[in-house]
Scaffold this active site. Structure first.
Site, PDB file in Angstrom:
ATOM      1  N   ARG A  98      97.723 -35.553  52.251  1.00  0.00           N
ATOM      2  CA  ARG A  98      97.650 -34.283  52.980  1.00  0.00           C
ATOM      3  C   ARG A  98      96.463 -34.275  53.945  1.00  0.00           C
ATOM      4  O   ARG A  98      96.539 -33.753  55.039  1.00  0.00           O
ATOM      5  CB  ARG A  98      97.508 -33.144  51.963  1.00  0.00           C
ATOM      6  CG  ARG A  98      97.843 -31.779  52.490  1.00  0.00           C
ATOM      7  CD  ARG A  98      97.557 -30.677  51.460  1.00  0.00           C
ATOM      8  NE  ARG A  98      97.727 -31.048  50.075  1.00  0.00           N
ATOM      9  CZ  ARG A  98      98.824 -30.816  49.352  1.00  0.00           C
ATOM     10  NH1 ARG A  98      99.863 -30.219  49.894  1.00  0.00           N
ATOM     11  NH2 ARG A  98      98.879 -31.186  48.072  1.00  0.00           N
ATOM     12  N   TYR A  99      95.336 -34.817  53.491  1.00  0.00           N
ATOM     13  CA  TYR A  99      94.110 -34.869  54.299  1.00  0.00           C
ATOM     14  C   TYR A  99      93.863 -36.329  54.685  1.00  0.00           C
ATOM     15  O   TYR A  99      94.218 -37.236  53.932  1.00  0.00           O
ATOM     16  CB  TYR A  99      92.917 -34.366  53.483  1.00  0.00           C
ATOM     17  CG  TYR A  99      93.112 -33.007  52.862  1.00  0.00           C
ATOM     18  CD1 TYR A  99      92.861 -31.847  53.582  1.00  0.00           C
ATOM     19  CD2 TYR A  99      93.540 -32.889  51.543  1.00  0.00           C
ATOM     20  CE1 TYR A  99      93.036 -30.604  52.995  1.00  0.00           C
ATOM     21  CE2 TYR A  99      93.718 -31.652  50.955  1.00  0.00           C
ATOM     22  CZ  TYR A  99      93.467 -30.502  51.683  1.00  0.00           C
ATOM     23  OH  TYR A  99      93.641 -29.274  51.106  1.00  0.00           O
ATOM     24  N   LYS A 150      93.821 -26.554  51.769  1.00  0.00           N
ATOM     25  CA  LYS A 150      93.006 -25.500  51.162  1.00  0.00           C
ATOM     26  C   LYS A 150      92.226 -24.729  52.221  1.00  0.00           C
ATOM     27  O   LYS A 150      91.778 -25.313  53.209  1.00  0.00           O
ATOM     28  CB  LYS A 150      92.019 -26.124  50.175  1.00  0.00           C
ATOM     29  CG  LYS A 150      92.683 -26.756  48.969  1.00  0.00           C
ATOM     30  CD  LYS A 150      91.669 -27.376  48.051  1.00  0.00           C
ATOM     31  CE  LYS A 150      92.334 -27.870  46.772  1.00  0.00           C
ATOM     32  NZ  LYS A 150      93.377 -28.881  47.012  1.00  0.00           N
ATOM     33  N   ASP A 208      98.531 -20.015  42.576  1.00  0.00           N
ATOM     34  CA  ASP A 208      99.577 -20.392  43.530  1.00  0.00           C
ATOM     35  C   ASP A 208     100.866 -19.630  43.263  1.00  0.00           C
ATOM     36  O   ASP A 208     101.050 -19.043  42.192  1.00  0.00           O
ATOM     37  CB  ASP A 208      99.829 -21.903  43.436  1.00  0.00           C
ATOM     38  CG  ASP A 208      98.617 -22.697  43.902  1.00  0.00           C
ATOM     39  OD1 ASP A 208      98.120 -22.394  44.998  1.00  0.00           O
ATOM     40  OD2 ASP A 208      98.165 -23.593  43.160  1.00  0.00           O
ATOM     41  N   CYS A 263     101.607 -33.780  30.481  1.00  0.00           N
ATOM     42  CA  CYS A 263     100.304 -33.155  30.185  1.00  0.00           C
ATOM     43  C   CYS A 263     100.180 -32.956  28.677  1.00  0.00           C
ATOM     44  O   CYS A 263     101.187 -32.801  27.992  1.00  0.00           O
ATOM     45  CB  CYS A 263     100.189 -31.796  30.866  1.00  0.00           C
ATOM     46  SG  CYS A 263     100.349 -31.882  32.650  1.00  0.00           S
ATOM     47  N   ARG A 270     102.543 -26.983  39.371  1.00  0.00           N
ATOM     48  CA  ARG A 270     103.541 -28.061  39.477  1.00  0.00           C
ATOM     49  C   ARG A 270     104.535 -27.964  38.326  1.00  0.00           C
ATOM     50  O   ARG A 270     105.049 -28.967  37.838  1.00  0.00           O
ATOM     51  CB  ARG A 270     102.855 -29.437  39.467  1.00  0.00           C
ATOM     52  CG  ARG A 270     101.990 -29.687  40.678  1.00  0.00           C
ATOM     53  CD  ARG A 270     101.741 -31.173  40.943  1.00  0.00           C
ATOM     54  NE  ARG A 270     100.929 -31.326  42.130  1.00  0.00           N
ATOM     55  CZ  ARG A 270      99.629 -31.698  42.127  1.00  0.00           C
ATOM     56  NH1 ARG A 270      99.024 -31.989  40.989  1.00  0.00           N
ATOM     57  NH2 ARG A 270      98.972 -31.798  43.259  1.00  0.00           N
ATOM     58  N   CYS A 284     101.262 -23.083  35.693  1.00  0.00           N
ATOM     59  CA  CYS A 284     101.116 -24.376  36.387  1.00  0.00           C
ATOM     60  C   CYS A 284     101.746 -24.363  37.782  1.00  0.00           C
ATOM     61  O   CYS A 284     102.890 -23.953  37.959  1.00  0.00           O
ATOM     62  CB  CYS A 284     101.758 -25.468  35.555  1.00  0.00           C
ATOM     63  SG  CYS A 284     101.757 -27.062  36.385  1.00  0.00           S
ATOM     64  N   ARG A 306      91.874 -38.928  51.987  1.00  0.00           N
ATOM     65  CA  ARG A 306      92.132 -38.983  50.554  1.00  0.00           C
ATOM     66  C   ARG A 306      93.611 -38.804  50.249  1.00  0.00           C
ATOM     67  O   ARG A 306      94.337 -38.165  51.022  1.00  0.00           O
ATOM     68  CB  ARG A 306      91.315 -37.941  49.792  1.00  0.00           C
ATOM     69  CG  ARG A 306      91.474 -36.515  50.298  1.00  0.00           C
ATOM     70  CD  ARG A 306      90.218 -35.719  49.953  1.00  0.00           C
ATOM     71  NE  ARG A 306      90.270 -34.331  50.336  1.00  0.00           N
ATOM     72  CZ  ARG A 306      89.954 -33.877  51.559  1.00  0.00           C
ATOM     73  NH1 ARG A 306      89.630 -34.710  52.528  1.00  0.00           N
ATOM     74  NH2 ARG A 306      90.003 -32.589  51.820  1.00  0.00           N
ATOM     75  N   ASP A 355      95.237 -22.512  48.268  1.00  0.00           N
ATOM     76  CA  ASP A 355      96.080 -23.565  48.824  1.00  0.00           C
ATOM     77  C   ASP A 355      97.142 -22.870  49.658  1.00  0.00           C
ATOM     78  O   ASP A 355      97.969 -22.118  49.122  1.00  0.00           O
ATOM     79  CB  ASP A 355      96.731 -24.376  47.695  1.00  0.00           C
ATOM     80  CG  ASP A 355      96.096 -25.740  47.567  1.00  0.00           C
ATOM     81  OD1 ASP A 355      96.218 -26.540  48.519  1.00  0.00           O
ATOM     82  OD2 ASP A 355      95.471 -25.988  46.524  1.00  0.00           O
ATOM     83  N   CYS A 364     100.466 -25.458  30.970  1.00  0.00           N
ATOM     84  CA  CYS A 364      99.889 -24.163  31.329  1.00  0.00           C
ATOM     85  C   CYS A 364     101.016 -23.283  31.861  1.00  0.00           C
ATOM     86  O   CYS A 364     101.818 -23.729  32.688  1.00  0.00           O
ATOM     87  CB  CYS A 364      98.813 -24.354  32.388  1.00  0.00           C
ATOM     88  SG  CYS A 364      97.652 -25.665  31.954  1.00  0.00           S
TER      89      CYS A 364
HETATM   90  S1  SF4 Z   1      98.059 -26.937  35.443  1.00  0.00           S
HETATM   91 FE1  SF4 Z   1     100.030 -28.062  35.280  1.00  0.00          FE
HETATM   92  S2  SF4 Z   1      99.509 -30.170  35.767  1.00  0.00           S
HETATM   93 FE2  SF4 Z   1      97.575 -29.133  35.228  1.00  0.00          FE
HETATM   94  S3  SF4 Z   1      97.327 -29.452  32.995  1.00  0.00           S
HETATM   95 FE3  SF4 Z   1      98.349 -27.493  33.271  1.00  0.00          FE
HETATM   96  S4  SF4 Z   1     100.533 -28.014  33.095  1.00  0.00           S
HETATM   97 FE4  SF4 Z   1      99.486 -29.935  33.522  1.00  0.00          FE
END
Ligand code: SF4
Length: 349
Positions: A91-92, A318, A274, A104, A113, A111, A95, A311, A108
């Site tokens: 994206r940048y 960002k 997000d 994971c 993603r 999340c 990096r 973001d 979360c």
């Molecule tokens: S935010 Fe998403 S990618 Fe990051 S640890 Fe939690 S579940 Fe995994």
């Protein structure tokens, strides 16, 4: 409660007392769509008698996740728009993200993603895809930093991490390797000598960006895991998400940032949440976020100040969205001090 294995399905959550039996149908509907895992360390932190427990809110599925609002999107920060080869996000200019794994140790509920991670997600890169990803990094001399993310790269075995790091060590223009992880907090026992040796074996400068959102996550075990990383020479920075019902009050945010600094983790980013699907119950407005972040200035040391960022949806990168301390005012500036007092700069006398 003291689980010895991660809790991975609604029945286990009911058995652990984290979900009421009458809620199981809606929680099963959530679990069909989004991955569920709560590590033993995080399950042990939850107070099942507190309906507002901030740790539970981050990891225990909620029927509110079944509500998707019109502005939410499957790829909220636009990874796919900037993915030249599988597993790379460029994206940048200087990096790239290297997403070797989409697993994971915890999932979360907010999340960003969530459509990519978990058992139904994008999985682990195949050996052929890894070859192409490393070839892309090697072919782009402007890439100074490689950020391993995903998924959580520290779920990989030390052997797999060593393979990755040895391949990066052969690419001279890569100077920095950064790992985005929740492992030191949610599975601190994984941070052992073998894993640390793997992170360092490339000879590159290694950074670990620790994701934590509530000061209670920085347990003695988590602090000891961070100490092992920092003592080995790895630099640690933080990233947190500003989340309604988790850390959206001045005291909790201040305690979180202080806990990072006490643990030798420099506060880095505080993300505005997000637009991930089914997460509107976590989002506050940008105005609310800016007002909260403004309370940190002056209240806690400069060492503890994170940068509040958004973001930009669509993959535009960002933007810093913290409160402004200065505004132009007819050829000079008005500057606000940490108490809210205004001053002209330069002073007239
Ligand atoms: S935010 Fe998403 S990618 Fe990051 S640890 Fe939690 S579940 Fe995994």
């Amino acid at each position: 409660m003291n689980a010895i294995r991660p809790l991975r399905n609604p029945a286990e959550l009911v058995e652990a007392g984290l979900v009421a039996p009458e809620q199981i149908a809606s929680i099963e509907a959530v679990a069909e769509r989004y991955a569920v895992a709560i590590s033993p360390a995080m399950a042990a932190l939850i107070d099942p008698n507190d309906p507002s427990d901030p740790i539970a809110r981050q990891f225990v599925p909620d029927a509110a996740e079944l509500t998707t609002t019109p502005e939410e999107r499957e790829d909220p920060i636009g990874d796919l728009a900037h993915s030249p080869v599988e597993g790379i996000v460029h994206r940048y200019p200087d990096r790239v993200l290297l997403k070797a794994v989409h697993v994971c140790p915890v999932y979360c509920r907010f999340c960003f993603r969530r459509e990519m991670v978990g058992p139904q997600g994008l999985g682990t890169l195949s050996p052929e895809a890894m070859d192409k990803a490393f070839a892309y990094i090697a072919d782009h001399p402007e890439i100074w930093e490689v950020i391993l993310t995903g998924g959580d790269p520290l779920v990989l075995s030390p052997r797999r991490l060593t393979e990755i790091m040895q391949r990066l060590s052969a690419i001279g223009h890569v100077k920095i390797v950064r790992f985005h992880t929740r492992v030191p907090v949610v599975e601190p026992e994984r941070i052992d000598e073998a894993l640390i040796a793997a992170l360092k074996c490339s000879g590159k400068t290694a950074y670990v960006a620790l994701h934590a959102n509530h000061p209670r996550e920085l347990t003695l075990e988590a602090r000891a895991a961070c100490a092992r990383l920092v003592d080995s020479g790895i630099v640690m920075i933080s990233q947190s998400v500003l989340l309604k019902g988790v850390n959206d009050d001045p005291d909790t945010l201040a305690d979180l940032m202080r806990a990072f600094v006490e643990t030798r983790v420099k506060p880095y980013y505080l993300h505005h949440p997000d637009l991930a699907p089914g997460t509107s119950h976590f989002r506050l407005s940008i105005e609310e976020g800016r007002a909260l972040v403004a309370t940190l200035r002056g209240r806690i040391s400069g060492l503890c100040q994170p940068t509040y960022i958004l973001d930009i949806p669509g993959g535009h990168g960002k933007a810093v969205i913290g409160p402004d301390a200065i505004r132009e005012n007819g050829g000079c500036h008005t500057v606000m001090d940490f108490r809210g007092g205004e001053h002209v700069y330069p002073p007239s006398e």
